[in-house]
Design a protein around this motif. Structure first.
Motif, PDB file in Angstrom:
ATOM      1  N   LYS A  98      -1.274 -13.836   3.800  1.00  0.00           N
ATOM      2  CA  LYS A  98      -0.744 -12.498   3.532  1.00  0.00           C
ATOM      3  C   LYS A  98       0.367 -12.123   4.522  1.00  0.00           C
ATOM      4  N   CYS A 102       4.325 -10.463   3.894  1.00  0.00           N
ATOM      5  CA  CYS A 102       4.462  -9.016   4.105  1.00  0.00           C
ATOM      6  C   CYS A 102       5.865  -8.661   4.595  1.00  0.00           C
ATOM      7  N   PRO A 103       6.556  -7.766   3.889  1.00  0.00           N
ATOM      8  CA  PRO A 103       7.910  -7.413   4.328  1.00  0.00           C
ATOM      9  C   PRO A 103       7.922  -6.428   5.502  1.00  0.00           C
ATOM     10  N   LEU A 104       6.737  -5.927   5.891  1.00  0.00           N
ATOM     11  CA  LEU A 104       6.718  -4.915   6.955  1.00  0.00           C
ATOM     12  C   LEU A 104       6.761  -5.509   8.352  1.00  0.00           C
ATOM     13  N   PHE A 112      -3.792  -9.521  11.454  1.00  0.00           N
ATOM     14  CA  PHE A 112      -2.975  -8.946  10.390  1.00  0.00           C
ATOM     15  C   PHE A 112      -3.807  -8.184   9.363  1.00  0.00           C
ATOM     16  N   CYS A 116      -2.875  -4.542   8.014  1.00  0.00           N
ATOM     17  CA  CYS A 116      -2.617  -4.195   6.613  1.00  0.00           C
ATOM     18  C   CYS A 116      -3.595  -3.111   6.135  1.00  0.00           C
ATOM     19  N   CYS A 123       1.489   2.272   2.126  1.00  0.00           N
ATOM     20  CA  CYS A 123       2.486   1.198   2.013  1.00  0.00           C
ATOM     21  C   CYS A 123       3.168   1.264   0.644  1.00  0.00           C
ATOM     22  N   TYR A 125       5.054  -0.837  -0.813  1.00  0.00           N
ATOM     23  CA  TYR A 125       4.974  -2.105  -1.560  1.00  0.00           C
ATOM     24  C   TYR A 125       3.617  -2.230  -2.260  1.00  0.00           C
ATOM     25  N   HIS A 126       2.581  -1.742  -1.564  1.00  0.00           N
ATOM     26  CA  HIS A 126       1.243  -1.767  -2.175  1.00  0.00           C
ATOM     27  C   HIS A 126       1.205  -0.811  -3.374  1.00  0.00           C
ATOM     28  N   CYS A 160       4.386  -5.618  -3.200  1.00  0.00           N
ATOM     29  CA  CYS A 160       3.778  -6.477  -2.187  1.00  0.00           C
ATOM     30  C   CYS A 160       3.550  -7.867  -2.802  1.00  0.00           C
ATOM     31  N   GLU A 163      -0.069  -9.107  -3.084  1.00  0.00           N
ATOM     32  CA  GLU A 163      -0.862  -8.480  -4.144  1.00  0.00           C
ATOM     33  C   GLU A 163      -0.410  -8.950  -5.524  1.00  0.00           C
TER      34      GLU A 163
END
Ligand code: SF4
Length: 604
Positions: A98, A102-104, A112, A116, A123, A125-126, A160, A163
């Motif tokens: 994951k 993750c772009p964050l 992690f 998350c 988030c 993206y989520h 995300c 996901e």
């Protein structure tokens, strides 16, 4: 129902054809094939093609599990070729951890999942992934893509990637993934989401890594710095009582080691430890762990990327749930809870999957891996020969040196130095020397400096990916480098030295681990379980490191290189029988004369 298709994208070579045929038979019969197959055999295509042939026509899925993300590239490339060449509707995903999707984050975050968890609700993206998955899915399944390409696509859709990918596993025909995705039960549950292992053809790449990885997944350790970090977090949050409790836990750890000298270690009893923690905290361990989890979330909500309190909760949870065969000990204020039995995680998986292939160039002896991993009765063990011309490699043992502790002396270090200089200076091209330890390497380095006619590059402990790449770039394009590394270290495995970058590899000694408590526990456990304690727990793991290091030089059919094993023990039966077929017929020579002829012949 069985179908006969042929999706192998090349004309198979002789030994590869054997592997391909064995893989087809195993998959058709629902068996497990465990294969010691040398570098260059083309294992990736010879395992994936028959798996895809069967899966597409028998409602199965293929999981290709690797120990490193870098191994995904070859699998994805092969699947792309199969899909294009046979014009298949083949849906492939590459699933990595994951954290990598993750772009964050821009750098590694230590815990992690906790990072998350506390951000997920806010988030973007989520929150977006459900709307965007359908749009992303078409692009993802259009052609087999590397994980970083999928991450990019998902970022463009504002979703995300992790996901999106986990939600479309059910539609994929092939999932290229990490060992964790299949062998870590909680992650597997998340990935399979109701799919059953009986519908999976599981291919395990570089399977020699699996026993250790499975044990690592079950093991944990913390040191005083974690507890000190937790105390500091409690102070910041002004949780005075917790701060006092954590301070007392640190004192307890110090008491545990008062009778130990530096580097000494001693066993810690699981139940006695729990009782003491419960006495200090005046609550049941479960309640204390739950409280630590809650406070850990408070810490992460402060905006920190990592919580020591959360880390302590994770460790105590592992300690409490570590049933079965574990070695629990303390050394230098580091408390360790180490699993001895990889089969706890792997046995169940292999007994349930429809079929499986485990493959590696260094699965020697194959039967040890069958036993350690608890493979079922329907397992077929096979060993294949190297496809490379024998005359392209020159393997010799230098029998009059050894790194045995009792024989180490100034004279022995000098002998090693002289022999290494002799080989390196006649090698036409780059050389590498792999040592049993950094200490030994540094000692020999002093003597080599100034005597070898090559530029010396040295491995440092725990090199980052970037540092390894820099080193590789330095070797690339240079024909006069001497690389010094440590067996089992950063360079002996996992870096690509293809293109005949090394013309000689010297293996100094045998990297046996001093028999510490963990090794002793492993030996005892394997002795009880398999009657092969010293072999499985001590000798074979060391010999595997030798094979990994030796395998650095010959990566393709046209590569030519000399491998010199410098230790008398290699000629002893108990070590010699750990070597794969390609090493049989070892010659015993003082190499500096005969190696010259080898280079003269091949490099003129
Ligand atoms: S939900 Fe996805 S994008 Fe958001 S923090 Fe977690 S991994 Fe990163």
């Amino acid at each position: 129902m069985k179908f006969k298709f042929n999706y192998f994208p090349f004309t198979p070579r002789r030994e590869q054809d054997r592997f391909l045929s064995d893989a087809r038979t195993a998959i058709n019969n629902g068996e497990i094939l465990i294969a010691q197959a040398p570098t260059g055999l083309g294992k990736t295509s010879a395992s994936l093609a028959p798996a895809v042939e069967y899966a597409l026509h028998n409602r199965k899925k293929v999981f290709f599990a690797t120990s490193k993300n870098s191994q995904h590239k070859m699998a994805i490339k092969t699947l792309r070729l199969i899909k294009e060449k046979f014009n298949l509707d083949l849906k492939v995903i590459s699933l990595v951890g994951k954290q990598h999707l993750c772009p964050l984050i821009t750098k590694k975050v230590r815990n992690f999942n906790a990072f998350c968890d506390v951000r997920r609700d806010s988030c973007k993206y989520h929150n977006n992934h459900k709307n965007q998955t359908n749009r992303a899915i078409k692009e993802i399944f259009d052609t087999p893509l590397q994980a970083e390409d999928v991450k990019q696509i998902c970022m463009e859709y504002g979703a995300c990637a992790h996901e999106v990918l986990t939600s479309i596993v059910k539609y994929a025909d092939v999932v290229v993934c990490d060992y964790n995705h299949i062998f870590q039960p909680s992650i597997r549950e998340l990935v399979l989401k109701g799919m059953e292992l009986k519908d999976i053809i599981l291919i395990v790449d570089e399977a020699h890594n699996l026993p250790q990885r499975a044990r690592d997944l079950l093991s944990d350790r913390i040191n005083a710095n974690v507890i000190k970090g937790a105390i500091e977090e409690a102070k910041v949050l002004e949780y005075d009582r917790l701060e006092g409790t954590l301070t007392n836990i640190l004192l307890f750890l110090r008491e545990l080691v008062t009778d130990l000298d530096e580097d000494d270690e001693k066993y810690v009893d699981k139940e006695a430890f729990i009782q003491e923690i419960e006495r200090i905290t005046t609550q049941k361990l479960d309640d204390f762990i739950e409280m630590l989890h809650d406070v850990g979330i408070d810490v992460l909500n402060l905006g920190r990327e990592f919580s020591y309190i959360e880390r302590m909760a994770e460790f105590l949870n592992r300690w409490e749930s570590s049933n079965g065969q574990f070695c629990r000990y303390i050394r230098d204020l580091e408390l360790c809870c180490i699993s001895l039995d990889p089969g706890i995680l792997t046995q169940d998986v292999f007994s349930k999957v429809y079929s499986g292939i485990l493959m590696s160039a260094t699965l020697t002896p194959v039967h040890m891996y069958t036993e350690l991993l608890g493979l079922p009765e329907r397992t077929i063990e096979k060993e294949y020969r190297s496809p490379f011309p024998r005359e392209n490699q020159f393997i010799v043992v230098t029998p009059d040196v050894t790194t045995r502790y009792v024989k180490r002396s100034d004279e022995m270090y000098q002998k090693y130095t002289d022999k290494i200089v002799g080989v390196v200076n006649v090698t036409r091209g780059n050389s590498a020397v792999f040592f049993p330890s950094y200490e030994f390497m540094n000692r020999v380095f002093e003597g080599l400096n100034g005597q070898v006619k090559k530029r010396i590059l040295m491995e440092q402990p725990s090199m980052t990916k970037e540092e390894k790449e820099d080193l590789l770039n330095e070797i690339n394009g240079d024909n006069s480098v001497l690389l010094l590394g440590v067996m089992g270290g950063s360079l002996s495995e996992g870096i690509d030295l293809s293109g005949n970058l090394l013309h000689s590899v010297i293996i100094v000694g045998i990297p046996l681990i001093p028999p510490n408590l963990e090794v002793k526990s492993l030996v005892d456990y394997y002795e009880n379980k398999f009657n092969r304690g010293w072999d499985y727990g001590y000798y074979y793991p060391a010999m595997n490191k030798i094979l990994q290091s030796a395998g650095r030089c010959i990566r393709s059919e046209s590569d030519k290189a000399a491998i010199i094993l410098m230790d008398e023990r290699i000629t002893w039966d108990k070590y010699r029988r750990c070597l794969p077929v390609g090493f049989y017929g070892l010659r015993l020579v003082d190499p500096s004369g005969s190696i010259d002829k080898f280079f003269e012949h091949h490099f003129g």
